[in-house]
Design a protein around this motif. Structure first.
Motif, PDB file in Angstrom:
ATOM      1  N   ASN A  92      65.440  17.803  12.057  1.00 28.63           N
ATOM      2  CA  ASN A  92      65.914  16.796  11.111  1.00 28.63           C
ATOM      3  C   ASN A  92      64.777  16.041  10.427  1.00 28.63           C
ATOM      4  O   ASN A  92      64.984  14.970   9.871  1.00 28.63           O
ATOM      5  CB  ASN A  92      66.834  15.805  11.823  1.00 28.63           C
ATOM      6  CG  ASN A  92      68.111  16.472  12.308  1.00 28.63           C
ATOM      7  OD1 ASN A  92      68.684  17.291  11.594  1.00 28.63           O
ATOM      8  ND2 ASN A  92      68.527  16.160  13.520  1.00 28.63           N
ATOM      9  N   SER A  93      63.580  16.577  10.460  1.00 25.95           N
ATOM     10  CA  SER A  93      62.469  15.950   9.751  1.00 25.95           C
ATOM     11  C   SER A  93      62.329  16.573   8.366  1.00 25.95           C
ATOM     12  O   SER A  93      62.955  17.579   8.044  1.00 25.95           O
ATOM     13  CB  SER A  93      61.173  16.117  10.548  1.00 25.95           C
ATOM     14  OG  SER A  93      60.867  17.483  10.713  1.00 25.95           O
ATOM     15  N   VAL A  94      61.507  15.933   7.541  1.00 22.97           N
ATOM     16  CA  VAL A  94      61.222  16.449   6.207  1.00 22.97           C
ATOM     17  C   VAL A  94      59.880  17.163   6.266  1.00 22.97           C
ATOM     18  O   VAL A  94      58.877  16.588   6.697  1.00 22.97           O
ATOM     19  CB  VAL A  94      61.180  15.310   5.164  1.00 22.97           C
ATOM     20  CG1 VAL A  94      60.786  15.854   3.799  1.00 22.97           C
ATOM     21  CG2 VAL A  94      62.534  14.618   5.092  1.00 22.97           C
ATOM     22  N   ARG A  95      59.836  18.414   5.834  1.00 25.29           N
ATOM     23  CA  ARG A  95      58.600  19.195   5.869  1.00 25.29           C
ATOM     24  C   ARG A  95      57.980  19.261   4.474  1.00 25.29           C
ATOM     25  O   ARG A  95      58.648  19.605   3.506  1.00 25.29           O
ATOM     26  CB  ARG A  95      58.868  20.616   6.376  1.00 25.29           C
ATOM     27  CG  ARG A  95      57.581  21.438   6.526  1.00 25.29           C
ATOM     28  CD  ARG A  95      57.849  22.798   7.119  1.00 25.29           C
ATOM     29  NE  ARG A  95      58.580  23.668   6.188  1.00 25.29           N
ATOM     30  CZ  ARG A  95      58.860  24.942   6.445  1.00 25.29           C
ATOM     31  NH1 ARG A  95      58.516  25.477   7.598  1.00 25.29           N
ATOM     32  NH2 ARG A  95      59.525  25.659   5.552  1.00 25.29           N
ATOM     33  N   MET A  96      56.702  18.920   4.387  1.00 25.04           N
ATOM     34  CA  MET A  96      55.955  18.944   3.130  1.00 25.04           C
ATOM     35  C   MET A  96      54.827  19.954   3.245  1.00 25.04           C
ATOM     36  O   MET A  96      54.043  19.915   4.188  1.00 25.04           O
ATOM     37  CB  MET A  96      55.390  17.551   2.822  1.00 25.04           C
ATOM     38  CG  MET A  96      56.478  16.512   2.570  1.00 25.04           C
ATOM     39  SD  MET A  96      55.930  14.808   2.866  1.00 25.04           S
ATOM     40  CE  MET A  96      55.928  14.763   4.656  1.00 25.04           C
ATOM     41  N   ARG A  97      54.745  20.851   2.300  1.00 22.24           N
ATOM     42  CA  ARG A  97      53.762  21.929   2.356  1.00 22.24           C
ATOM     43  C   ARG A  97      52.574  21.636   1.441  1.00 22.24           C
ATOM     44  O   ARG A  97      52.751  21.191   0.302  1.00 22.24           O
ATOM     45  CB  ARG A  97      54.409  23.249   1.925  1.00 22.24           C
ATOM     46  CG  ARG A  97      53.488  24.465   2.106  1.00 22.24           C
ATOM     47  CD  ARG A  97      54.223  25.759   1.835  1.00 22.24           C
ATOM     48  NE  ARG A  97      54.516  25.925   0.412  1.00 22.24           N
ATOM     49  CZ  ARG A  97      55.175  26.964  -0.102  1.00 22.24           C
ATOM     50  NH1 ARG A  97      55.636  27.900   0.714  1.00 22.24           N
ATOM     51  NH2 ARG A  97      55.398  27.044  -1.391  1.00 22.24           N
ATOM     52  N   GLY A  98      51.371  21.861   1.937  1.00 24.93           N
ATOM     53  CA  GLY A  98      50.173  21.695   1.119  1.00 24.93           C
ATOM     54  C   GLY A  98      49.989  20.264   0.655  1.00 24.93           C
ATOM     55  O   GLY A  98      49.795  19.350   1.450  1.00 24.93           O
ATOM     56  N   THR A  99      50.080  20.046  -0.666  1.00 29.58           N
ATOM     57  CA  THR A  99      49.864  18.711  -1.245  1.00 29.58           C
ATOM     58  C   THR A  99      51.167  18.008  -1.595  1.00 29.58           C
ATOM     59  O   THR A  99      51.166  17.053  -2.378  1.00 29.58           O
ATOM     60  CB  THR A  99      48.996  18.823  -2.513  1.00 29.58           C
ATOM     61  OG1 THR A  99      49.653  19.685  -3.458  1.00 29.58           O
ATOM     62  CG2 THR A  99      47.625  19.385  -2.187  1.00 29.58           C
ATOM     63  N   ALA A 100      52.284  18.465  -1.050  1.00 28.32           N
ATOM     64  CA  ALA A 100      53.585  17.875  -1.378  1.00 28.32           C
ATOM     65  C   ALA A 100      53.720  16.474  -0.780  1.00 28.32           C
ATOM     66  O   ALA A 100      52.984  16.078   0.129  1.00 28.32           O
ATOM     67  CB  ALA A 100      54.712  18.775  -0.881  1.00 28.32           C
ATOM     68  N   GLY A 101      54.698  15.717  -1.279  1.00 28.08           N
ATOM     69  CA  GLY A 101      54.952  14.377  -0.767  1.00 28.08           C
ATOM     70  C   GLY A 101      56.319  13.870  -1.168  1.00 28.08           C
ATOM     71  O   GLY A 101      57.001  14.448  -2.028  1.00 28.08           O
ATOM     72  N   ILE A 102      56.739  12.776  -0.533  1.00 28.74           N
ATOM     73  CA  ILE A 102      57.986  12.098  -0.886  1.00 28.74           C
ATOM     74  C   ILE A 102      57.698  10.605  -1.003  1.00 28.74           C
ATOM     75  O   ILE A 102      56.937  10.039  -0.219  1.00 28.74           O
ATOM     76  CB  ILE A 102      59.108  12.363   0.151  1.00 28.74           C
ATOM     77  CG1 ILE A 102      58.663  11.971   1.569  1.00 28.74           C
ATOM     78  CG2 ILE A 102      59.564  13.812   0.095  1.00 28.74           C
ATOM     79  CD1 ILE A 102      59.787  12.017   2.593  1.00 28.74           C
ATOM     80  N   THR A 103      58.306   9.967  -2.006  1.00 27.81           N
ATOM     81  CA  THR A 103      58.040   8.564  -2.318  1.00 27.81           C
ATOM     82  C   THR A 103      59.351   7.815  -2.481  1.00 27.81           C
ATOM     83  O   THR A 103      60.319   8.358  -3.033  1.00 27.81           O
ATOM     84  CB  THR A 103      57.223   8.446  -3.621  1.00 27.81           C
ATOM     85  OG1 THR A 103      56.034   9.218  -3.506  1.00 27.81           O
ATOM     86  CG2 THR A 103      56.863   7.000  -3.924  1.00 27.81           C
ATOM     87  N   ARG A 104      59.381   6.556  -2.021  1.00 29.63           N
ATOM     88  CA  ARG A 104      60.566   5.715  -2.223  1.00 29.63           C
ATOM     89  C   ARG A 104      60.125   4.310  -2.561  1.00 29.63           C
ATOM     90  O   ARG A 104      59.149   3.789  -2.001  1.00 29.63           O
ATOM     91  CB  ARG A 104      61.448   5.693  -0.981  1.00 29.63           C
ATOM     92  CG  ARG A 104      62.670   4.786  -1.177  1.00 29.63           C
ATOM     93  CD  ARG A 104      63.821   5.159  -0.315  1.00 29.63           C
ATOM     94  NE  ARG A 104      64.990   4.325  -0.619  1.00 29.63           N
ATOM     95  CZ  ARG A 104      66.229   4.733  -0.575  1.00 29.63           C
ATOM     96  NH1 ARG A 104      66.497   5.996  -0.272  1.00 29.63           N
ATOM     97  NH2 ARG A 104      67.235   3.918  -0.835  1.00 29.63           N
TER      98      ARG A 104
END
Length: 762
Positions: A62-74
């Motif tokens: 149930n985690s968020v996986r980010m590959r390489g230089t990916a990201g999430i912002t809020r």
């Protein structure tokens, strides 16, 4: 919230807190403003790059996986709350030494890391932490949080599991104690680290040291340079116990120190004493962020010394158990020949605590300079004035952002690992240049900077990432050529055809003819005004020597125009650094006509090009009159770190002049400069072999007849600099660069090796 190895101590902390007496006043309790465990995905977050809402079960389903230089912002509104805290939980897998996973916050002045995972913490175990009372986060309608990675390959992963933002509603209690400042300067409590990637240091301070020991720095003297490793951050360094913030001043620079010549073509110094054998006066401000020591002023610093100016770079601060309770600091610096581009790199180190400092040891053992090679060393008394530096938080944040935004680096030998089966011969990179005269070299491909070492005459330089090499004539491309393309993007392509005579009034003193010479003619070195038609014959002549030696603007401009008319402009190429000085001045005066008398062409390029592509804070140029108010040289006089030149090449060769969501350079001229337009190859040069020259950029036509390994002909645009400097930007997207100073220009073999990484021909 999932358990982690950091979370294992929370129960003990809770037990201790229950045994402590309650505070005497009643405080408002923290309120949860926002919280998510990402069990239902990352709705409401903005994603960039490759992001998976449900990661592989072997990590956490149930985690968020980010590959390489990916990201999430809020973005979260904290209006109505103070004392903002952020609790985070993340994991990493398959990181290399230059790769990191970050959790960051932005209060409106840029991103700051509050949690970092590094190589060694990438075993798919979740780590958590909390950052409390984040400055500027309270009462903020646009407070932002972000998880992201900077992995160099697609196999590098970061995992976001939980995040909780809390704050205290209403006003803070009126009886909260208010800290009082003291005249002793900044707080001496140990820095927590973590806001700069790579911090905090994880060693225990047990360092075996035989050079520059505690006794050496307090009671010794300097009789010769030592191995540069003595100045470097050791593997087992611990976080420092002290904060260095304020001014470091050295004493007796003009009369102290040792000196030896390695090469002195122009017989500068002789056997007697000479100011050239000593450092300029040194008195500069620093701030500290975790284990990072950051000079307030970076870039070229005009000292008033008859021969030398300074560049001071960011260094490190750490603890060694054998230093008797002191913290140890070291940082890179360079002395730069006045009115020239030669750059001599050195290091300084000292011990300090809240009461003062040891002696300061320095040495200079490396340069990029064809005609003048020297060693300098010494151990000077100094003073540390501790005080809170104005805008310290900004300097810290800017440096943290700079480190975070560096291109991923790997040893150049890793090309054979990362491109298996390619048959690449690593020894062909850096070949053709005498090793003792090589500053550094590298290959940029697929966003990674594969780097060489950076050797001195006394071992490996302690701060390779901040070693400064002179640009010399790569500035003709990366400054003057870029400036014209930026003006074309801002004000239209008509700028290229403006007449020099309308913007440089000194043309009236010229013995040549400038009636119809355009900005474009001049940056092409095709003004029609020259003395000798041979390949770089004018550049090596006495008239150009007068231009190079002139320090004042008036003298330099007079020398620049001292060439007679020969042919119509735009028809014949003759290499003149003076032409680039003229067109840079023309662009400067045009810019002032558009934006006011305070505009400056280099400042425009720095703010509107170099800053968006995240060049280092030390980006600067030599100017006339040995002054910050002088005219920029244009044709030479910049200073590159290896990350700087890699980013410039990537911007031109891979990003097509595009950065931060905007087209920064006028695309058509950039295509022409990069030999993407078969109808505009520029002018043929007059040497052998024949190159092309277009808008300040060289190009080599690689043909099957000359290079039988190829099945097609193609062009390699390149930047070139005096003494042995090349930045070759191949059409397969790879770039090879090297900086040396033995007048060796050898790069075809390296380009041929890059063909094995990605074919030049279809």
């Amino acid at each position: 919230m999932k358990k982690s190895i950091i979370g294992a101590g929370i129960g003990l902390l809770l037990l201790v807190s229950l045994l402590l007496p309650a505070p005497s006043s009643v405080y408002a309790q923290a309120t949860t403003i926002y919280s998510t465990n990402f069990n239902s995905g990352y709705s409401g977050w903005t994603a960039s790059g490759t992001v998976d809402g449900v990661a592989t079960p072997s990590i956490q389903p149930n985690s968020v996986r980010m590959r390489g230089t990916a990201g999430i912002t809020r973005t979260i509104s904290t209006v109505g709350y103070t004392g903002i805290s952020v609790a985070w939980n993340m994991a990493a897998s398959s990181l290399e030494s230059a790769d990191h996973c970050y959790v960051e916050v932005n209060t409106g002045s840029g991103w700051t890391a509050i949690g970092t995972l590094n190589d060694g913490q990438d075993n798919s175990t979740f780590f958590n932490g909390t950052s409390n009372n984040i400055a500027g986060a309270g009462q903020n309608s646009n407070f932002q949080v972000r998880y992201r990675g900077n992995g160099a390959t697609t196999g590098d992963y970061c995992y976001a599991e939980d995040i909780t933002i809390t704050g205290t509603s209403g006003s803070a209690p009126t009886n909260t104690p208010t800290p009082t400042s003291t005249p002793q300067g900044p707080t001496p409590t140990p820095p927590p680290g973590g806001s700069v990637p790579g911090d905090p240091l994880t060693g225990n301070g047990s360092v075996t040291r035989t050079l520059l020991t505690y006794n050496d720095l307090f009671n010794g003297s300097s009789t010769a340079p030592v191995d540069d490793s003595a100045f470097a951050l050791p593997a087992n360094a611990a976080m420092p116990d002290h904060v260095f913030e304020g001014r470091l001043e050295l004493l007796n620079e003009a009369t102290s120190g040792g000196f030896s010549e390695v090469k002195d073509t122009y017989r500068y110094t002789g056997s007697g004493d000479n100011p050239r054998k000593h450092l300029p006066e040194f008195s500069f401000e620093f701030v500290q962020n975790g284990s990072h020591l950051i000079p307030v002023t970076q870039g070229l610093i005009y000292t008033g010394h008859p021969y030398w100016n300074y560049i001071v770079g960011p260094g490190r601060v750490w603890k060694e158990n054998s230093d008797n309770g002191y913290s140890r600091a070291a940082f890179p610096f360079a002395i730069v020949q006045r009115n020239a581009n030669c750059t001599h790199n050195g290091v300084m180190t000292f011990l300090f605590n809240n009461s003062g400092i040891s002696k300061v040891r320095y040495q200079i053992t490396q340069e990029t300079c064809v005609y003048y090679k020297i060693n300098m060393w010494g151990q000077l008394n100094g003073t540390y004035s501790a005080y809170s530096v104005t805008n310290a938080a900004t300097y810290k944040a800017n440096h943290a952002a700079e480190v975070a935004n560096r291109l991923p680096t790997r040893p150049i030998a890793d090309l054979a690992i990362d491109y298996p089966g390619s048959g690449v011969n690593i020894s062909n990179f850096g070949s053709g240049v005498t090793p003792a005269h090589m500053t550094y070299y590298g290959v940029i491909i697929n966003g990674t900077n594969y780097v060489s070492g950076c050797n001195t005459r006394y071992g490996t330089y302690a701060f390779c990432e901040n070693l400064r090499a002179p640009s010399y004539s790569t500035a003709k491309s990366a400054f003057a050529g870029v400036a014209l393309m930026r003006l074309g993007q801002k004000y239209g392509t008509g700028v290229y055809n403006l007449l020099v005579k309308d913007y440089v009034p000194e043309y009236t003193s010229s013995i040549g003819t400038w009636t119809n010479v355009t900005f474009n003619n001049t940056i092409d070195m095709a003004t029609g005004n020259y003395r000798l038609a041979g390949y770089e014959s004018d550049e090596a002549g006495s008239y150009m020597e007068t231009f190079f030696l002139a320090e004042t603007y008036t003298d330099k401009m007079t020398a620049a125009f001292n060439f007679p008319f020969k042919v119509s402009p735009g028809t014949y190429w003759v290499y003149h650094s003076s032409d680039t000085f003229i067109v840079t001045r023309a662009m400067n005066n045009y810019l002032q006509a558009q934006e006011g008398s305070g505009a400056d062409i280099f400042t425009m390029v720095k703010n509107e090009v170099y800053t968006p592509i995240n060049l280092s804070a030390g980006a600067s140029t030599v100017r006339t009159d040995n002054s910050t108010t002088g005219a920029p040289f244009g044709g030479y006089g910049l200073f590159w770190t290896r990350d700087d030149i890699a980013k410039v090449a990537k911007f031109l060769n891979n990003d097509n002049g595009y950065a931060n969501g905007a087209q920064i350079l006028q695309s058509a001229m950039l295509v022409d400069s990069m030999q993407g337009n078969a109808s505009d190859r520029g002018l043929d040069t007059t040497g052998s072999p024949v190159f092309n020259y277009n808008n300040g950029y060289w190009a080599k036509n690689m043909t099957p007849s000359e290079f039988p390994q190829y099945t097609c002909s193609f062009y390699v645009p390149f930047m070139s600099g005096y003494g042995g400097i090349t930045v070759a930007m191949a059409p397969n997207g790879a770039t090879y660069y090297y900086f040396s100073d033995n007048e060796e220009f050898s790069w075809y073999t390296a380009v041929n090796e890059m063909d094995k990484l990605a074919p030049m021909c279809p």
